[in-house]
Write an enzyme that holds these catalytic residues in place. Sequence first.
Site, PDB file in Angstrom:
ATOM      1  N   SER A  40       0.829  -1.203   0.000  1.00  0.00           N
ATOM      2  CA  SER A  40       0.000   0.000   0.000  1.00  0.00           C
ATOM      3  C   SER A  40       0.863   1.252   0.000  1.00  0.00           C
ATOM      4  CB  SER A  40      -0.899   0.003   1.243  1.00  0.00           C
ATOM      5  OG  SER A  40      -1.529   1.254   1.422  1.00  0.00           O
ATOM      6  N   TYR A  83      -2.544  -0.178   9.994  1.00  0.00           N
ATOM      7  CA  TYR A  83      -2.709  -0.757   8.657  1.00  0.00           C
ATOM      8  C   TYR A  83      -1.414  -0.627   7.865  1.00  0.00           C
ATOM      9  CZ  TYR A  83      -4.078  -1.060   3.759  1.00  0.00           C
ATOM     10  OH  TYR A  83      -4.133  -1.384   2.426  1.00  0.00           O
TER      11      TYR A  83
END
Length: 335
Positions: free
Chosen positions: A127, A152
Amino acid sequence: MKILLTGAAGFIGAHVARLLLERGDTVVGLDNLNPYYDPRLKKDRLATLAGHAGFRFEQMDVADRARMPALFARERFDQVVHLAAQAGVRHSLVDPHAYVDSNLVGFMNVLEGCRHHGVGHLVYASSSSVYGGNTEMPFSEHQGVDHPVSLYAATKKANELMAHTYSHLFSLPTTGLRFFTVYGPWGRPDMALFLFTRAILAGEPIQVFNHGRMVRDFTYIDDIAQGVVKTLDRPPAADPAYDRAQADPASSHAPYRVFNIGNHRPVPLMDFIAAIERHTGRTAFKQLRDIQPGDVPATYADVSELEAWTGFAPHTSIDDGIGRFVAWYRGYYGV
């Protein structure tokens, strides 16, 4: 090829599955259909794949330490595309254990399956969030990413480290793809485009964080899916020019790579909203808010490494992409 695709009912997963099936690969799609958002949307994505003879769906959680090894042993996959994860920066402040279970335990199960069953290439979702506190733009794979600002992001950075370990120890070719703000038809309901379009069409206010002073490298889903497939087709090898004395995060002595996939055209949030207004024919009622914990004010991808490796770079304009999403949204929800 026989390919395991985790997260097959997800936004990116369903699009990647379609490309693989259309070119003749056999795809075993895995998803746990969890209720992080409406499972009906996930099931409808799967329904678009059901007509392909080469597709088979397995409802399973990647964190299942008994069923995952059995799946790998039974199926003998040639390659793996691992997209299953607990997504969402903001939700990681609410339910951190879900990120440990899915993004760490689940990824370990995938790595072990690849290791023990001769998988030729593992491509996995990282990501843009891994860039965290970095401020030098555009973000490059050659930069260090040691200052995540959400759990995350930390789990995605951990995935890259775990993959490198398996590439080093077991010569498993691994490629991590750092996705930059993916959007388009069949998108996730917790993402800005979905939330804004729903609210604007319903005549409801939208929440605009950091008082609109946000910039994102929005990347259209078809570009993302093509990038995944083109990357899958080129497993990495050890970089013969790698210098251990001056370690470059973008390469390795092991068969390991990471790449950005972004549009390389960062868009101010207020311009993004204006494009939604044009395509819906409605004016947004904006409620300006402070930046949320875990968010970063700007993202901007350097995609030169991806282009050099695959010959591909994302190209869809924000206006075209938003237009396609709004048309899909109106058709899917009948509004």
